[in-house]
Design an enzyme around this catalytic site. Structure first.
Site, PDB file in Angstrom:
ATOM      1  N   GLY A  11       0.822  -1.218   0.000  1.00 36.78           N
ATOM      2  CA  GLY A  11       0.000   0.000   0.000  1.00 36.78           C
ATOM      3  C   GLY A  11       0.847   1.255   0.000  1.00 36.78           C
ATOM      4  O   GLY A  11       2.072   1.201  -0.114  1.00 36.78           O
ATOM      5  N   ARG A  36      -2.359  -9.674  -1.965  1.00 34.12           N
ATOM      6  CA  ARG A  36      -2.443 -10.170  -3.337  1.00 34.12           C
ATOM      7  C   ARG A  36      -1.101 -10.768  -3.757  1.00 34.12           C
ATOM      8  O   ARG A  36      -0.111 -10.648  -3.057  1.00 34.12           O
ATOM      9  CB  ARG A  36      -2.858  -9.049  -4.289  1.00 34.12           C
ATOM     10  CG  ARG A  36      -2.010  -7.785  -4.192  1.00 34.12           C
ATOM     11  CD  ARG A  36      -2.650  -6.662  -4.989  1.00 34.12           C
ATOM     12  NE  ARG A  36      -2.120  -5.361  -4.672  1.00 34.12           N
ATOM     13  CZ  ARG A  36      -1.023  -4.845  -5.219  1.00 34.12           C
ATOM     14  NH1 ARG A  36      -0.325  -5.562  -6.067  1.00 34.12           N
ATOM     15  NH2 ARG A  36      -0.610  -3.640  -4.891  1.00 34.12           N
ATOM     16  N   TYR A 142     -14.785   4.347   7.959  1.00 36.11           N
ATOM     17  CA  TYR A 142     -13.318   4.373   8.136  1.00 36.11           C
ATOM     18  C   TYR A 142     -12.966   5.014   9.483  1.00 36.11           C
ATOM     19  O   TYR A 142     -12.193   4.473  10.252  1.00 36.11           O
ATOM     20  CB  TYR A 142     -12.695   5.175   6.989  1.00 36.11           C
ATOM     21  CG  TYR A 142     -11.218   5.404   7.073  1.00 36.11           C
ATOM     22  CD1 TYR A 142     -10.702   6.661   7.418  1.00 36.11           C
ATOM     23  CD2 TYR A 142     -10.312   4.392   6.802  1.00 36.11           C
ATOM     24  CE1 TYR A 142      -9.338   6.890   7.487  1.00 36.11           C
ATOM     25  CE2 TYR A 142      -8.934   4.618   6.866  1.00 36.11           C
ATOM     26  CZ  TYR A 142      -8.462   5.864   7.195  1.00 36.11           C
ATOM     27  OH  TYR A 142      -7.099   6.092   7.262  1.00 36.11           O
ATOM     28  N   LYS A 146     -11.201   3.560  12.907  1.00 38.66           N
ATOM     29  CA  LYS A 146      -9.963   4.150  13.440  1.00 38.66           C
ATOM     30  C   LYS A 146     -10.110   4.493  14.920  1.00 38.66           C
ATOM     31  O   LYS A 146      -9.224   4.220  15.720  1.00 38.66           O
ATOM     32  CB  LYS A 146      -9.548   5.381  12.623  1.00 38.66           C
ATOM     33  CG  LYS A 146      -8.987   5.038  11.255  1.00 38.66           C
ATOM     34  CD  LYS A 146      -7.775   4.090  11.357  1.00 38.66           C
ATOM     35  CE  LYS A 146      -7.237   3.663  10.008  1.00 38.66           C
ATOM     36  NZ  LYS A 146      -6.158   2.642  10.141  1.00 38.66           N
TER      37      LYS A 146
HETATM   38  C1  VAH Z   1      -7.734   8.751   3.353  1.00 44.66           C
HETATM   39  N1  VAH Z   1      -5.351   9.098   2.942  1.00 44.66           N
HETATM   40  O1  VAH Z   1      -7.930   9.774   2.715  1.00 44.66           O
HETATM   41  C2  VAH Z   1      -6.299   8.479   3.848  1.00 44.66           C
HETATM   42  C3  VAH Z   1      -6.107   9.033   5.217  1.00 44.66           C
HETATM   43  C4  VAH Z   1      -6.079  11.133   6.501  1.00 44.66           C
HETATM   44  C5  VAH Z   1      -6.694  10.441   5.382  1.00 44.66           C
HETATM   45  O2  VAH Z   1      -6.578   8.219   6.200  1.00 44.66           O
HETATM   46  O3  VAH Z   1      -8.595   7.952   3.615  1.00 44.66           O
END
Ligand code: VAH
Length: 319
Positions: A11, A36, A142, A146
């Site tokens: 990544g 992968r 997301y 987190k």
């Molecule tokens: C995103 N680049 O945009 C990542 C990050 C702070 C953002 O977690 O999801």
């Protein structure tokens, strides 16, 4: 000598962290693991690579035993925009994957690095000089993974006395891999367009201010935190760290200083705009500076110059 496993190694962060770790600790002491098949890439070929499912405890445990791993950098995750497209998959990878890796680390007495993000904050978080300890009610899948990840790591540290450390990354800008579904990725895509002298359509509004960091600063922060004296770490699992805070129009102007013919227009993606609007504009990273000496080295101008120079030389191979 440390024996390191990096998950999510292909990544955006992993593809730059692995070669730096291998230079520092020895190529055979850093195992790159991805979901992968082995990508054709010099850094992968430069040391051990394994295919890994972050939700499969047995396969991870077998890797930890095979290579006598004592430190895990757990980077495998779905980023913000991708997670909104498939929240169930994102929960499985980001949460069940983290819990699986925490259990393996617990059983094998590994130290663990976990990357949180500005995504761990939400619309009710103070957006300017966002404190280290503050309201965290993200409204993206997301961000939920987190915050939950930060709390789970705190729990495993307290309950099992594990050495777990982490930072809240801002948007990361790099030239070695194409962006992978993040909200801040306009700040990467723009450079690929600029060096090809192609017009760029930015998916965020011009005044969208976000914390950002150039990848070399991010990699150095990870390593400095993991090598810091544990007795100094109060906040441990989720340090705010940032290097700069800018808007798309400011980055556009910075690039135009180097490439005057470059042009950008705006074609706002409502989903990623809503995500970006829920994130802070600028974090207070004084805790990281005080507890382990965090200090960025790149500002927007320096990052812009180097991104253009590197992409002109190396990045063109990234398809
Ligand atoms: C995103 N680049 O945009 C990542 C990050 C702070 C953002 O977690 O999801």
């Amino acid at each position: 000598m440390k024996r390191i496993l990096v998950t999510g190694a292909t990544g955006q962060i992993g593809s730059e962290l692995v070669p730096v770790l291998r230079d520092k600790y020895g190529r055979e002491n850093v195992v790159a693991a991805g979901h992968r098949r082995k990508p054709e890439d010099e850094f992968i070929d430069a040391g051990p690579y394994e295919i890994m499912d972050t939700t499969d405890a047995q396969s991870i445990s077998a890797l930890v035993q095979k290579y006598s791993i004592d430190t895990i950098y757990h980077l495998a995750a779905l980023l913000s925009a991708k997670a909104e497209e498939n929240p169930q998959l994102a929960w499985d990878i980001n949460m069940n994957g983290l819990q699986t890796v925490l259990e393996v680390a617990r059983h094998h007495h590994c130290t663990l690095f976990f990357p949180s993000s500005i995504g761990a904050f939400g619309p009710s978080t103070p957006p300017d000089n966002t404190p280290q300890v503050t309201i965290q009610r993200p409204n993206t899948l997301y961000g939920i993974t987190k915050v939950a990840g930060e709390l789970l790591c705190d729990y495993y540290f307290k309950k099992y006395d594990m050495d777990i450390r982490g930072v809240r990354f801002p948007g990361l800008i790099s030239y070695k891999t194409l962006p992978g579904g993040g909200t801040t990725d306009y700040a990467v895509e723009i450079f690929y367009a600029a060096v090809k002298n192609e017009p760029y359509r930015c998916f965020l509004k011009e005044g969208t201010r976000l914390d950002m960091m150039y990848m070399p600063d991010a990699i150095r922060a990870v390593i400095e935190l993991m090598e810091a004296d544990a007795r100094m770490l109060t906040h441990r699992n989720a340090y705010n760290i940032t290097a700069m805070s800018f808007t798309p129009d400011q980055l556009y102007a910075s690039i135009q200083k180097e490439l005057p013919d470059f042009s950008m227009t705006y074609e706002v993606d409502p989903i990623r705009q809503e995500i970006a609007d829920s994130w802070p504009h600028k974090m207070d990273d004084s805790a990281a500076r005080a507890e382990w000496g965090w200090q960025p080295e790149y500002d927007m101008e320096a990052m812009t110059k180097e991104m253009i120079e590197k992409l002109r030389k190396e990045g063109s191979h990234v398809t």
